[in-house]
Scaffold this motif. Structure first.
Motif, PDB file in Angstrom:
ATOM      1  N   ARG A   1      51.772  40.675  47.273  1.00  0.00           N
ATOM      2  CA  ARG A   1      51.244  39.439  46.670  1.00  0.00           C
ATOM      3  C   ARG A   1      50.859  39.689  45.212  1.00  0.00           C
ATOM      4  N   GLU A   2      50.282  40.878  44.908  1.00  0.00           N
ATOM      5  CA  GLU A   2      49.925  41.178  43.516  1.00  0.00           C
ATOM      6  C   GLU A   2      51.173  41.193  42.641  1.00  0.00           C
ATOM      7  N   VAL A   3      52.228  41.833  43.117  1.00  0.00           N
ATOM      8  CA  VAL A   3      53.486  41.881  42.362  1.00  0.00           C
ATOM      9  C   VAL A   3      54.040  40.467  42.183  1.00  0.00           C
ATOM     10  N   ASP A   4      54.008  39.669  43.247  1.00  0.00           N
ATOM     11  CA  ASP A   4      54.506  38.292  43.168  1.00  0.00           C
ATOM     12  C   ASP A   4      53.692  37.448  42.189  1.00  0.00           C
ATOM     13  N   VAL A   5      52.370  37.628  42.172  1.00  0.00           N
ATOM     14  CA  VAL A   5      51.494  36.883  41.269  1.00  0.00           C
ATOM     15  C   VAL A   5      51.820  37.239  39.821  1.00  0.00           C
ATOM     16  N   ILE A   6      52.072  38.517  39.563  1.00  0.00           N
ATOM     17  CA  ILE A   6      52.418  38.956  38.200  1.00  0.00           C
ATOM     18  C   ILE A   6      53.790  38.404  37.801  1.00  0.00           C
ATOM     19  N   LYS A   7      54.761  38.507  38.710  1.00  0.00           N
ATOM     20  CA  LYS A   7      56.113  37.995  38.415  1.00  0.00           C
ATOM     21  C   LYS A   7      56.108  36.503  38.127  1.00  0.00           C
ATOM     22  N   SER A   8      55.363  35.752  38.926  1.00  0.00           N
ATOM     23  CA  SER A   8      55.346  34.297  38.793  1.00  0.00           C
ATOM     24  C   SER A   8      54.515  33.818  37.607  1.00  0.00           C
ATOM     25  N   GLY A   9      53.669  34.691  37.083  1.00  0.00           N
ATOM     26  CA  GLY A   9      52.771  34.281  36.013  1.00  0.00           C
ATOM     27  C   GLY A   9      51.517  33.606  36.528  1.00  0.00           C
ATOM     28  N   GLY A  10      51.287  33.655  37.849  1.00  0.00           N
ATOM     29  CA  GLY A  10      50.068  33.087  38.436  1.00  0.00           C
ATOM     30  C   GLY A  10      48.832  33.678  37.777  1.00  0.00           C
ATOM     31  N   ILE A  11      48.888  34.977  37.486  1.00  0.00           N
ATOM     32  CA  ILE A  11      47.888  35.647  36.653  1.00  0.00           C
ATOM     33  C   ILE A  11      48.661  36.447  35.618  1.00  0.00           C
ATOM     34  N   TRP A  12      48.359  36.199  34.358  1.00  0.00           N
ATOM     35  CA  TRP A  12      48.937  36.988  33.280  1.00  0.00           C
ATOM     36  C   TRP A  12      47.792  37.767  32.646  1.00  0.00           C
ATOM     37  N   TYR A  13      47.791  39.060  32.876  1.00  0.00           N
ATOM     38  CA  TYR A  13      46.777  39.948  32.303  1.00  0.00           C
ATOM     39  C   TYR A  13      47.135  40.143  30.828  1.00  0.00           C
ATOM     40  N   LYS A  14      46.755  39.201  30.020  1.00  0.00           N
ATOM     41  CA  LYS A  14      47.227  39.112  28.637  1.00  0.00           C
ATOM     42  C   LYS A  14      46.711  40.230  27.736  1.00  0.00           C
ATOM     43  N   LYS A  15      45.420  40.520  27.794  1.00  0.00           N
ATOM     44  CA  LYS A  15      44.849  41.519  26.889  1.00  0.00           C
ATOM     45  C   LYS A  15      43.604  42.126  27.518  1.00  0.00           C
TER      46      LYS A  15
ATOM     47  N   LEU B   1      47.393  56.900  32.422  1.00  0.00           N
ATOM     48  CA  LEU B   1      48.097  56.026  33.360  1.00  0.00           C
ATOM     49  C   LEU B   1      47.432  54.647  33.401  1.00  0.00           C
ATOM     50  N   SER B   2      46.112  54.622  33.402  1.00  0.00           N
ATOM     51  CA  SER B   2      45.390  53.348  33.409  1.00  0.00           C
ATOM     52  C   SER B   2      45.682  52.549  32.139  1.00  0.00           C
ATOM     53  N   LYS B   3      45.692  53.219  30.981  1.00  0.00           N
ATOM     54  CA  LYS B   3      46.021  52.533  29.722  1.00  0.00           C
ATOM     55  C   LYS B   3      47.425  51.931  29.793  1.00  0.00           C
ATOM     56  N   GLU B   4      48.374  52.721  30.303  1.00  0.00           N
ATOM     57  CA  GLU B   4      49.751  52.209  30.437  1.00  0.00           C
ATOM     58  C   GLU B   4      49.790  51.020  31.382  1.00  0.00           C
ATOM     59  N   LYS B   5      49.039  51.102  32.464  1.00  0.00           N
ATOM     60  CA  LYS B   5      49.015  50.022  33.450  1.00  0.00           C
ATOM     61  C   LYS B   5      48.584  48.715  32.804  1.00  0.00           C
ATOM     62  N   TRP B   6      47.535  48.755  31.916  1.00  0.00           N
ATOM     63  CA  TRP B   6      47.098  47.527  31.238  1.00  0.00           C
ATOM     64  C   TRP B   6      48.221  46.963  30.377  1.00  0.00           C
ATOM     65  N   LEU B   7      48.974  47.836  29.719  1.00  0.00           N
ATOM     66  CA  LEU B   7      50.103  47.375  28.895  1.00  0.00           C
ATOM     67  C   LEU B   7      51.204  46.778  29.757  1.00  0.00           C
ATOM     68  N   TRP B   8      51.512  47.428  30.885  1.00  0.00           N
ATOM     69  CA  TRP B   8      52.533  46.895  31.805  1.00  0.00           C
ATOM     70  C   TRP B   8      52.109  45.528  32.333  1.00  0.00           C
ATOM     71  N   MET B   9      50.802  45.379  32.617  1.00  0.00           N
ATOM     72  CA  MET B   9      50.315  44.088  33.111  1.00  0.00           C
ATOM     73  C   MET B   9      50.450  43.023  32.023  1.00  0.00           C
ATOM     74  N   ALA B  10      50.101  43.372  30.785  1.00  0.00           N
ATOM     75  CA  ALA B  10      50.222  42.416  29.677  1.00  0.00           C
ATOM     76  C   ALA B  10      51.675  42.008  29.458  1.00  0.00           C
ATOM     77  N   ASP B  11      52.588  42.963  29.641  1.00  0.00           N
ATOM     78  CA  ASP B  11      54.019  42.704  29.442  1.00  0.00           C
ATOM     79  C   ASP B  11      54.700  42.158  30.704  1.00  0.00           C
ATOM     80  N   LYS B  12      53.929  41.913  31.759  1.00  0.00           N
ATOM     81  CA  LYS B  12      54.420  41.380  33.042  1.00  0.00           C
ATOM     82  C   LYS B  12      55.541  42.251  33.623  1.00  0.00           C
ATOM     83  N   LYS B  13      55.397  43.564  33.522  1.00  0.00           N
ATOM     84  CA  LYS B  13      56.397  44.494  34.062  1.00  0.00           C
ATOM     85  C   LYS B  13      56.136  44.701  35.557  1.00  0.00           C
ATOM     86  N   ALA B  14      56.440  43.675  36.329  1.00  0.00           N
ATOM     87  CA  ALA B  14      56.145  43.662  37.759  1.00  0.00           C
ATOM     88  C   ALA B  14      56.857  44.790  38.505  1.00  0.00           C
ATOM     89  N   ASP B  15      58.103  45.092  38.141  1.00  0.00           N
ATOM     90  CA  ASP B  15      58.836  46.146  38.844  1.00  0.00           C
ATOM     91  C   ASP B  15      58.239  47.525  38.565  1.00  0.00           C
TER      92      ASP B  15
END
Length: 159
Positions: free
Chosen positions: A73-87, A36-50
């Motif tokens: 706020r975390e979801v909003d930051v990811i959606k807006s691109g305020g933080i993009w967890y790229k890799k 689940l944690s590995k998937e979460k990093w991928l979702w963050m990289a792909d900006k899958k906020a929902d």
């Protein structure tokens, strides 16, 4: 210089063996959290906020170098691109399960785009998951910056 390179290679091999040993000896529930944690990093990289919003518990908390806040706020930051967890290059994973709570520690290098600037930092990331109604939900995500140098060479991908 040659000694340093050999020593570095040995340390890398030891770290990889430790990571695989943890994964190989993990219980079914621990492996579920690791995956689940590995998937979460991928979702963050792909900006899958929902998708992340569904993973994050409604009372979840997030601690960053620049502050702490809740789920919305975390979801909003990811959606807006305020933080993009790229890799995220993950070097080690440890999971402890206590009742319906899982605590996962990741030693990572994180390449992120923050406020339009690309930064790479070494972190120990603490993830706390709570199992409710048979489903794991993230209760907390905390980034603690490490004093070690960045290991990522730019060719690593999310792991």
């Amino acid at each position: 210089m040659k000694t340093v390179s050999i020593l570095g290679a040995c340390l890398l091999m030891l770290a990889v063996q430790t990571l695989f040993a943890q994964t190989e000896n993990a219980s079914v529930e621990q492996q579920e959290i690791i995956d689940l944690s590995k998937e979460k990093w991928l979702w963050m990289a792909d900006k899958k906020a929902d998708t992340l919003a569904d993973l994050f518990h409604e009372k979840s908390m997030f601690v960053h170098m620049g502050g702490a806040w809740g789920r919305q706020r975390e979801v909003d930051v990811i959606k807006s691109g305020g933080i993009w967890y790229k890799k995220a290059a993950v070097y080690s994973v440890i999971v402890n399960i206590i009742g319906n709570t899982a605590i996962l520690l990741n030693d990572i290098d994180l390449e992120a785009v923050v406020g339009g600037n690309t930064v790479t930092n070494p972190f120990m990331v603490t993830e706390v998951y709570i199992k409710e109604n048979g489903k794991w939900k993230m209760g907390s995500l905390t980034f603690s910056r490490l004093l070690r140098p960045v290991k990522m060479d730019g060719n690593n991908s999310n792991q």
